[in-house]
Design a protein around this motif. Structure first.
Motif, short mmCIF file in Angstrom:
data_model
loop_
_atom_site.label_atom_id
_atom_site.label_comp_id
_atom_site.label_asym_id
_atom_site.label_seq_id
_atom_site.Cartn_x
_atom_site.Cartn_y
_atom_site.Cartn_z
N ASP A 28 0.83 -1.21 0.00
CA ASP A 28 0.00 0.00 0.00
C ASP A 28 0.86 1.26 0.00
N ALA A 189 -5.53 9.03 -2.61
CA ALA A 189 -5.92 8.70 -1.24
C ALA A 189 -5.98 7.20 -1.02
N ALA A 190 -6.21 6.45 -2.07
CA ALA A 190 -6.26 4.99 -1.99
C ALA A 190 -5.76 4.41 -3.30
N THR A 407 -15.99 -1.22 7.35
CA THR A 407 -14.66 -0.61 7.41
C THR A 407 -14.58 0.43 8.54
N GLN A 426 -7.10 0.91 8.60
CA GLN A 426 -7.13 2.17 7.84
C GLN A 426 -6.97 1.92 6.36
N ARG A 427 -6.17 0.92 5.99
CA ARG A 427 -6.02 0.62 4.57
C ARG A 427 -7.35 0.15 3.98
N ARG A 430 -9.73 3.07 3.46
CA ARG A 430 -9.43 3.86 2.26
C ARG A 430 -9.80 3.11 0.99
N GLU A 431 -9.54 1.83 0.97
CA GLU A 431 -9.94 1.03 -0.19
C GLU A 431 -11.45 1.02 -0.36
N LEU A 433 -13.41 3.51 0.39
CA LEU A 433 -13.76 4.78 -0.23
C LEU A 433 -13.56 4.71 -1.75
#
Length: 464
Positions: A28, A189-190, A407, A426-427, A430-431, A433
């Motif tokens: 990531d 951001a992702a 999430t 957190q990963r 973001r994924e 989103l």
């Protein structure tokens, strides 16, 4: 259908457990390495839906969806890079042009990895990429806003629009060359790890032998719009990965909702288009259209221009085939739930809900999207394109809602530690989103916003 023992499902689980999950947070931050792509190639997963007579697996759609869930839940960036490959494969399967015999075998066997560059077609009548005859070949000029997998892909399937309102898809080597220049990789951001760039085309010349598809835009768009209302298997894969970080008491109600939504989404994907919709039906089966990331700004029939790192995650078979699969449990292992899904798939397809009021209660306390209209739950057949699309978009919006809840819950459960870039929670958030806007069109965005606001579903002219 019990998918547990299917060879490709077994390989996907092994790849996820042994490589993708342990390396996901590092990837990531640093990017998908070439070694990950080589591992995917060796696994045979690039040929999951490719024809067996060209070295692919020829697996049913349920296997394609299952492996997509596994890979996306393990490492969404690696999944996103490799999922671009399936649209070029299916485009070649349906092509009768010479490039089919040159590339279908290498792509089916995983010897080559292909990317795609065609989301900009949805900005029509604007033409970000223009194509015109030059000599015996074709010249491409313009800008591809987003291309995923740069530096990892061997070839790309590039598309543009001609002055006579036709779309032309052709293969090119995925490298800088005269007439093709890539931007530096984008910081997003992702999924920055997926190596997304923009491409500047200034007189890129491709021979006639590189062309895989040449058809009127209206015909291509009719099939494309059918493919942009389905729920991506990655939504279920990332949501399940997030639920694996929660205690059983917290995860259980969300997992129950997710299981039901998966069954409904796949049952709808498996339902054939009405015979009366000849153009959409024919093109859904004839073109390799996919799901791209799109944002507001430009009309393209039912869609808008692609301004996000999306590309062709058009996993063929989301629209036809059998459902079924397993539930990912991340590092805690994998639980097969195919039998339960099969038992309930028919009920879900008809809108029958065995949990009734319990489901409504969960939706309220967990921020659930409104249930489908009563006539949909009663299993009536849609009588128009708008009704057909609305039913699928309602399920898609509800699946997004569970993804968001799962999430978010993973971050809350992780506390302050979840803010570290080494945190899985957190990963995944973001994924999640990213998946909210991947494959978004004007119609799907409006449906999602209505669900978020609690507004009633659009009817009549309001849908258009």
């Amino acid at each position: 259908m019990d998918l547990t023992s299917h060879p490709l499902v077994v390989r996907a689980r092994r790849l996820a457990t042994d490589l993708l999950i342990p390396e996901a947070e590092r990837v990531d931050q640093e990017g998908v390495p070439a070694s990950h792509v080589e591992a995917v190639k060796r696994s045979g997963l690039l040929g999951v839906a490719a024809p067996a007579d060209h070295g692919g697996a020829g697996a049913p759609p349920a296997v394609l969806r299952e492996t997509a869930e596994i890979l996306s839940g393990a490492c969404c960036a690696t999944w996103f890079v490799q999922t671009q490959h399936h649209t070029p494969v299916q485009t070649l399967v349906r092509s009768e042009l010479p490039v089919r015999e040159r590339l279908l075998g290498p792509l089916s066997r995983g010897e080559l990895l292909s990317g795609v560059a065609y989301a900009h077609l949805r900005s029509y009548p604007r033409r970000p990429v223009r194509v015109r005859r030059e000599g015996t070949g074709w010249r491409f000029d313009g800008t591809v806003p987003w291309y995923t997998g740069w530096g990892l892909n061997d070839v790309m399937l590039l598309a543009g629009v001609t002055d006579s309102d036709e779309v032309l898809f052709a293969f090119a080597e995925a490298r800088e060359q005269p007439g093709l220049r890539a931007s530096p990789p984008m910081r997003l951001a992702a999924l920055t790890a997926a190596r997304t760039v923009s491409l500047e085309l200034d007189g890129l010349l491709l021979p006639a032998e590189a062309v895989a598809l040449h058809t009127p835009y209206a015909r291509w768009a009719a099939g494309d719009r059918v493919k942009t209302v389905a729920t991506s298997p990655a939504v279920f894969g990332v949501a399940e990965a997030a639920l694996s970080l929660l205690d059983d008491g917290t995860a259980a109600p969300l997992r129950s909702r997710l299981t039901g939504l998966r069954e409904r989404a796949y049952a709808l994907a498996d339902a054939p288009l009405p015979e009366a919709w000849g153009e959409e039906r024919g093109m859904a089966e004839a073109e390799g259209a996919g799901h791209e990331l799109t944002v507001p700004g430009e009309r393209a029939g039912e869609g808008v221009a692609d301004r996000g790192p999306g590309a062709g995650e058009g996993l063929p078979g989301w629209e036809a085939g059998a459902g079924g699969g397993r539930t990912a449990r991340g590092a805690r292992g994998w639980e097969d739930r195919a039998g339960e899904r099969e038992d309930r798939a028919g009920e879900r397809a008809a809108g029958v809900d065995r949990r009734g009021g319990e489901r409504a209660a969960e939706a309220g306390c967990l921020g659930g999207a409104p249930a489908a209209p009563a006539d949909r739950r009663a299993g009536t057949r849609p009588t128009s394109w708008d009704d057909w699309a609305e039913e699928r978009l309602a399920v898609r919006a509800e699946a997004y809602d569970v993804l968001r809840a799962a999430t978010t819950a993973a971050v809350v459960a992780g506390g302050g530690r979840a803010m570290a870039l080494t945190s899985r929670a957190q990963r995944l958030a973001r994924e999640g989103l990213f998946l909210l806007v991947q494959g978004q069109t004007t119609k799907s965005r409006a449906a999602h916003l209505r669900a978020l606001s609690g507004a009633p579903a659009a009817t009549g002219d309001d849908r258009r």
